[in-house]
Design a protein around this motif. Structure first.
Motif, short mmCIF file in Angstrom:
data_model
loop_
_atom_site.label_atom_id
_atom_site.label_comp_id
_atom_site.label_asym_id
_atom_site.label_seq_id
_atom_site.Cartn_x
_atom_site.Cartn_y
_atom_site.Cartn_z
N ARG A 42 35.41 6.53 -19.99
CA ARG A 42 34.79 6.24 -18.70
C ARG A 42 35.75 5.47 -17.79
N ALA A 43 37.04 5.78 -17.94
CA ALA A 43 38.06 5.07 -17.15
C ALA A 43 38.06 5.55 -15.70
N PHE A 44 37.81 6.83 -15.48
CA PHE A 44 37.85 7.38 -14.12
C PHE A 44 36.96 6.58 -13.18
N GLU A 45 35.72 6.31 -13.64
CA GLU A 45 34.73 5.66 -12.78
C GLU A 45 35.15 4.26 -12.35
N VAL A 46 35.97 3.60 -13.17
CA VAL A 46 36.46 2.26 -12.83
C VAL A 46 37.78 2.32 -12.08
N LEU A 47 38.69 3.16 -12.53
CA LEU A 47 40.05 3.16 -11.99
C LEU A 47 40.13 3.72 -10.57
N ILE A 48 39.22 4.62 -10.18
CA ILE A 48 39.28 5.12 -8.81
C ILE A 48 38.89 4.05 -7.80
N GLN A 49 38.35 2.92 -8.30
CA GLN A 49 38.03 1.82 -7.39
C GLN A 49 39.29 1.23 -6.76
N LEU A 50 40.46 1.55 -7.34
CA LEU A 50 41.71 1.10 -6.73
C LEU A 50 41.81 1.60 -5.29
#
Length: 266
Positions: A42-50
């Motif tokens: 579930r990294a996508f959902e957090v990392l696109i916050q960049l």
């Protein structure tokens, strides 16, 4: 649907919803669930916050430069920087301690996310109408005790569907902060909070991110950045004139539709 297209759509959704009190993570997780999108850890959902972080840094670059350049000789600037850092600390500590349950339980429970959208929407409608008369109308006037209180309230947003901006805005308004100042403090607090989440999640998932996952994250980041710039520039003027009721109803409608869809077995 092609994963690249889904990643772009989810990035746009992230940018649209990150700084309004409707829960960007909740929206992205629910949209990904119904679109069949899978991301390692579930990294996508957090990392696109960049992308959203870069957007807020870009929009507030001049103000941030003035804030930090004046800090050595301006006590008010130093106090405001300290207020933001104090508000960030609870999420930093609790986020690390609760990381596993957040990712493996909260992120994987669409019904919980939908219920939090509905409950949060009702809370926003009530607070928007019944909040105490503001005692603080400028974001720099937020006191250190207020900042700490807002920081602890922000931790509620570790449950997707609650909304980081929603929790901080509601918490600030209940403490006597005006609607525009509450939104601005949420913007400033988002910078260390989201940057910290990005770095920690990237470290945790460094071994499972393959080329496709990284490509999807880059696409999502770019789309989130573009949309977030538009939203940040629009939001302060809107809430100053109209308040937050629109977002309360938005949450209730989206959450209710998702609950009906889940009940129907979709």
């Amino acid at each position: 649907m092609d994963n690249t297209i889904v990643a772009a759509l989810l990035g746009l959704l992230e940018g649209l919803t990150e700084f309004i009190p409707v829960s960007s993570t909740g929206h992205v997780l629910l949209a990904g669930y119904f679109l069949g999108f899978e991301s390692p850890g579930r990294a996508f959902e957090v990392l696109i916050q960049l992308g959203a972080i870069m957007a807020i840094l870009g929009v507030y670059a001049k103000r941030l430069w003035h804030l930090f350049s004046s800090a050595p000789h301006n006590p008010a600037s130093r106090r405001f920087i300290l207020a933001v850092l104090l508000a960030f600390l609870p999420a930093a500590v609790i986020g690390v301690l609760a990381h596993e349950i957040i990712k493996t339980v909260f992120f994987e429970t669409p019904a919980l996310i939908a219920w939090m959208l509905v409950i949060g929407g009702i809370v926003i409608l009530i607070v928007d109408r019944k909040a105490p008369t503001p005692r603080v109308t400028e974001v720099e006037q937020i006191s250190l005790p207020m900042a700490v209180g807002i920081g602890f309230i922000q931790c509620l947003a570790m449950i997707p569907g609650t909304s980081r901006s929603g929790a901080t805005i509601v918490g600030a308004m209940l403490m006597g902060v005006g609607k525009r100042a509450a939104a601005e403090f949420s913007f400033f607090l988002s910078m260390p909070t989201m940057a910290g989440a990005f770095v920690y999640d990237l470290f945790q998932n460094r071994d499972i991110l393959d080329g496709q996952a990284i490509g999807n994250i880059v696409i999502g980041f770019i789309c989130a950045f573009i949309m977030a710039v538009i939203v940040v520039k629009w939001l302060l003027g809107y809430v100053s004139r109209h308040g937050y009721a629109l977002f309360g109803w938005w949450r209730i409608i989206v959450g209710s539709v998702v609950l009906l869809a889940l009940a129907a077995g979709m």
